[in-house]
Design a protein around this motif. Structure first.
Motif, PDB file in Angstrom:
ATOM      1  N   ARG A  19       0.872  -1.178   0.000  1.00 35.78           N
ATOM      2  CA  ARG A  19       0.000   0.000   0.000  1.00 35.78           C
ATOM      3  C   ARG A  19       0.908   1.227   0.000  1.00 35.78           C
ATOM      4  O   ARG A  19       1.739   1.398   0.898  1.00 35.78           O
ATOM      5  CB  ARG A  19      -0.914   0.003   1.228  1.00 35.78           C
ATOM      6  N   GLY A  21       1.465   5.443  -0.475  1.00 39.18           N
ATOM      7  CA  GLY A  21       0.843   6.766  -0.433  1.00 39.18           C
ATOM      8  C   GLY A  21       1.593   7.743  -1.318  1.00 39.18           C
ATOM      9  O   GLY A  21       2.832   7.743  -1.338  1.00 39.18           O
ATOM     10  N   LEU A  23       1.754  11.829  -1.827  1.00 41.76           N
ATOM     11  CA  LEU A  23       1.308  13.122  -1.325  1.00 41.76           C
ATOM     12  C   LEU A  23       1.915  14.193  -2.222  1.00 41.76           C
ATOM     13  O   LEU A  23       3.128  14.335  -2.280  1.00 41.76           O
ATOM     14  CB  LEU A  23       1.793  13.326   0.120  1.00 41.76           C
ATOM     15  N   ILE A  54      -2.835   5.383  -2.598  1.00 45.85           N
ATOM     16  CA  ILE A  54      -3.652   6.432  -1.979  1.00 45.85           C
ATOM     17  C   ILE A  54      -3.018   7.792  -2.277  1.00 45.85           C
ATOM     18  O   ILE A  54      -1.851   8.024  -1.947  1.00 45.85           O
ATOM     19  CB  ILE A  54      -3.759   6.180  -0.461  1.00 45.85           C
ATOM     20  N   GLU A  56      -3.071  11.944  -2.035  1.00 47.26           N
ATOM     21  CA  GLU A  56      -3.562  13.125  -1.302  1.00 47.26           C
ATOM     22  C   GLU A  56      -2.739  14.331  -1.754  1.00 47.26           C
ATOM     23  O   GLU A  56      -1.643  14.168  -2.306  1.00 47.26           O
ATOM     24  CB  GLU A  56      -3.370  12.924   0.204  1.00 47.26           C
ATOM     25  N   SER A  68       3.447  14.617   5.082  1.00 47.35           N
ATOM     26  CA  SER A  68       3.746  13.177   4.952  1.00 47.35           C
ATOM     27  C   SER A  68       3.590  12.470   6.286  1.00 47.35           C
ATOM     28  O   SER A  68       3.041  11.369   6.363  1.00 47.35           O
ATOM     29  CB  SER A  68       5.171  12.975   4.423  1.00 47.35           C
ATOM     30  N   PHE A  71      -0.078  12.155   7.047  1.00 48.11           N
ATOM     31  CA  PHE A  71      -0.659  11.170   6.117  1.00 48.11           C
ATOM     32  C   PHE A  71      -0.347   9.742   6.601  1.00 48.11           C
ATOM     33  O   PHE A  71      -1.225   8.890   6.725  1.00 48.11           O
ATOM     34  CB  PHE A  71      -0.063  11.439   4.732  1.00 48.11           C
ATOM     35  N   GLN A  75      -3.136   6.981   8.061  1.00 50.37           N
ATOM     36  CA  GLN A  75      -3.354   5.664   7.445  1.00 50.37           C
ATOM     37  C   GLN A  75      -3.129   4.551   8.457  1.00 50.37           C
ATOM     38  O   GLN A  75      -3.841   3.548   8.478  1.00 50.37           O
ATOM     39  CB  GLN A  75      -2.404   5.496   6.239  1.00 50.37           C
ATOM     40  N   LEU A  82       0.614   2.434   5.457  1.00 50.70           N
ATOM     41  CA  LEU A  82       1.363   2.540   4.205  1.00 50.70           C
ATOM     42  C   LEU A  82       2.677   1.771   4.314  1.00 50.70           C
ATOM     43  O   LEU A  82       3.280   1.703   5.383  1.00 50.70           O
ATOM     44  CB  LEU A  82       1.664   4.014   3.895  1.00 50.70           C
ATOM     45  N   VAL A  85       5.835   6.058   1.362  1.00 49.62           N
ATOM     46  CA  VAL A  85       5.147   7.290   0.974  1.00 49.62           C
ATOM     47  C   VAL A  85       6.022   8.053  -0.012  1.00 49.62           C
ATOM     48  O   VAL A  85       7.271   8.035   0.089  1.00 49.62           O
ATOM     49  CB  VAL A  85       4.807   8.166   2.216  1.00 49.62           C
TER      50      VAL A  85
END
Ligand SMILES: O=Nc1c(NC[C@H](O)[C@H](O)[C@H](O)CO)[nH]c(=O)[nH]c1=O
Length: 165
Positions: A19, A21, A23, A54, A56, A68, A71, A75, A82, A85
Motif C-alpha cells: 500500500r 501513499g 502526497l 492512496i 492526497e 507526509s 498522512f 493511514q 502505508l 510514501v
C-alpha cells in the motif's frame, strides 16, 4: 533429478501486497499531474493494486514533510498502514532566495522522516532553475529526459520490499 533448478522466476508483480501513499503539492499543477501519473503508472506496472495507491495533496512543497507525517499517521490509525510514501513537489527558482530555503529544508526533513517514521519516504521533489527543466523531468518535452515520477514509484516498491525478513 537436477540440483540446478532454475531460480524461482523473479516476481513480475512484486508490489502486489503493498500500500503506497502519494502526497503531492499543488504548485506547478501541470508538471505535478504528469509526475503523479508517471508514478502511478509504474506502481501499477510493478503490481501495486489501484485501491492500494492512496493519493492526497497539500498546498506546496514546504508542507510535504509535515504533511507526509500526518498522512502516514492517519493511514496507520485507519488500520490501513502505508508501506512507503512518495512526497511529490516541484520547486522552480524565482527571483528571490525563497527557492533555496525551501529546497534545503524540505530535502533535509524528508530525509529525516525515513528514520523518524521507520518507512521509506521517497524524494519526489524537483528543484529546478527553469520551467523547462521541470517539464523535461516530468516527461513533458518530447525526446528530452523522462518522467521522474516513474523512478520514484519504482524506488518506493523496491525500498518497501528490500531487507524485508
Ligand atoms: O514559491 N514557490 C513554490 C512553492 N511555494 C509555496 C510553499 O511551498 C508553501 O506552500 C507556502 O510557503 C505556505 O507554507 N511551493 C512549491 O511547491 N513550489 C514552488 O515553486
Amino acid at each position: 533429478f537436477s540440483l540446478n533448478v532454475p531460480h524461482r522466476r523473479q516476481l513480475t508483480t512484486p508490489g502486489q501486497n503493498l500500500r503506497i501513499g502519494i502526497l503531492h503539492a499543488r504548485w506547478n499543477a501541470k508538471i505535478i499531474d504528469s509526475l503523479v501519473d508517471g508514478c502511478i503508472r509504474r506502481l501499477k506496472e510493478l503490481g501495486v493494486k489501484e485501491e492500494n495507491i492512496i493519493v492526497e495533496s497539500i498546498p506546496g512543497s514546504f508542507e510535504l514533510p509535515y504533511g507526509s507525517k500526518l498522512f502516514v499517521d492517519k493511514q496507520a490509525k485507519l488500520g490501513q498502514p502505508l508501506d512507503a510514501v512518495i512526497p511529490i513537489g516541484v520547486l522552480i527558482k524565482g527571483s528571490t532566495m525563497h527557492f533555496e530555503y525551501i529546497c534545503d529544508s524540505v530535502t533535509h526533513q524528508l530525509m529525516k522522516l525515513n528514520f523518524e517514521l521507520g518507512l521509506p519516504v521517497i524524494f519526489g521533489v524537483l528543484t529546478c532553475l527553469t520551467d523547462e527543466q521541470a517539464e523535461a523531468r516530468a516527461g513533458l518535452i518530447e525526446g528530452k529526459m523522462h518522467n521522474h515520477g516513474e523512478d520514484w514509484g519504482a524506488a518506493a516498491v523496491e525500498m518497501a520490499l528490500k531487507f524485508r525478513v
